[in-house]
Write a protein that holds these residues in place. Structure first.
Motif, short mmCIF file in Angstrom:
data_model
loop_
_atom_site.label_atom_id
_atom_site.label_comp_id
_atom_site.label_asym_id
_atom_site.label_seq_id
_atom_site.Cartn_x
_atom_site.Cartn_y
_atom_site.Cartn_z
N VAL A 30 0.86 -1.18 0.00
CA VAL A 30 0.00 0.00 0.00
C VAL A 30 0.90 1.23 0.00
O VAL A 30 1.77 1.36 0.88
N PRO A 31 0.73 2.13 -0.97
CA PRO A 31 1.52 3.36 -0.96
C PRO A 31 1.34 4.13 0.36
O PRO A 31 0.24 4.22 0.89
N GLY A 32 2.47 4.61 0.88
CA GLY A 32 2.45 5.34 2.13
C GLY A 32 2.72 4.47 3.35
O GLY A 32 2.99 4.98 4.43
N GLU A 33 2.66 3.16 3.18
CA GLU A 33 2.88 2.24 4.29
C GLU A 33 4.37 1.90 4.43
O GLU A 33 5.09 1.79 3.43
N ALA A 34 4.79 1.73 5.67
CA ALA A 34 6.16 1.28 5.96
C ALA A 34 6.10 -0.18 6.40
O ALA A 34 5.19 -0.59 7.13
N TYR A 35 7.06 -0.96 5.93
CA TYR A 35 7.13 -2.39 6.23
C TYR A 35 8.50 -2.70 6.83
O TYR A 35 9.51 -2.15 6.38
N THR A 36 8.53 -3.57 7.82
CA THR A 36 9.83 -3.99 8.33
C THR A 36 10.61 -4.62 7.18
O THR A 36 10.02 -5.08 6.20
N ILE A 37 11.90 -4.68 7.33
CA ILE A 37 12.74 -5.27 6.28
C ILE A 37 12.30 -6.70 5.97
O ILE A 37 12.12 -7.06 4.80
N ASP A 38 12.10 -7.50 7.00
CA ASP A 38 11.70 -8.89 6.78
C ASP A 38 10.33 -8.99 6.11
O ASP A 38 10.13 -9.81 5.21
N ASP A 39 9.38 -8.18 6.55
CA ASP A 39 8.04 -8.21 5.97
C ASP A 39 8.07 -7.75 4.52
O ASP A 39 7.47 -8.38 3.65
N PHE A 40 8.80 -6.67 4.25
CA PHE A 40 8.90 -6.17 2.88
C PHE A 40 9.51 -7.23 1.96
O PHE A 40 8.99 -7.50 0.88
N THR A 41 10.58 -7.85 2.42
CA THR A 41 11.26 -8.86 1.61
C THR A 41 10.35 -10.06 1.36
O THR A 41 10.27 -10.57 0.25
N SER A 42 9.66 -10.50 2.39
CA SER A 42 8.74 -11.63 2.26
C SER A 42 7.60 -11.33 1.29
O SER A 42 7.28 -12.14 0.41
N ARG A 43 7.00 -10.15 1.43
CA ARG A 43 5.91 -9.76 0.53
C ARG A 43 6.41 -9.64 -0.91
O ARG A 43 5.73 -10.07 -1.85
N ALA A 44 7.58 -9.05 -1.09
CA ALA A 44 8.15 -8.90 -2.43
C ALA A 44 8.41 -10.27 -3.05
O ALA A 44 8.13 -10.49 -4.22
N ARG A 45 8.94 -11.18 -2.25
CA ARG A 45 9.21 -12.53 -2.75
C ARG A 45 7.92 -13.21 -3.21
O ARG A 45 7.87 -13.80 -4.30
#
Length: 94
Positions: A30-45
């Motif tokens: 979601v634009p404007g949302e911040a994700y932890t490094i692990d969460d961002f990487t997992s979602r991107a994967r």
């Protein structure tokens, strides 16, 4: 296939456009949302795997550019794992 970029801001303040061969990224971020490094990487994967499989279904081969984007994200993320930090999704570009 509709392709897109997800513009993100890394913890060090650098912005990057992350490519996806599919709009599926909108289901994970979601634009404007911040994700932890692990969460961002997992979602991107997850998202880039789905996107690459959509390419495989349509064209008969996986998307190497999606794989390259994921490799870049994982490499960048590994540099921030020692400190609590987050990646902010700035915008989608279609």
């Amino acid at each position: 296939m509709p392709e897109m970029h997800v513009i993100v801001c890394w913890p060090d303040g650098t912005e990057e456009a992350c490519y996806s061969p599919s709009l599926v990224m909108k289901d994970f971020f979601v634009p404007g949302e911040a994700y932890t490094i692990d969460d961002f990487t997992s979602r991107a994967r997850q998202a880039l795997t789905i996107a690459s499989e959509r390419v495989r279904e349509k064209y008969g081969f996986a998307c190497s550019r999606a794989a390259a984007t994921l490799a870049t994200i994982e490499r960048r993320a590994s540099g921030f794992k020692t400190q609590p930090s987050s990646v902010t999704v700035i915008a989608f570009q279609e």
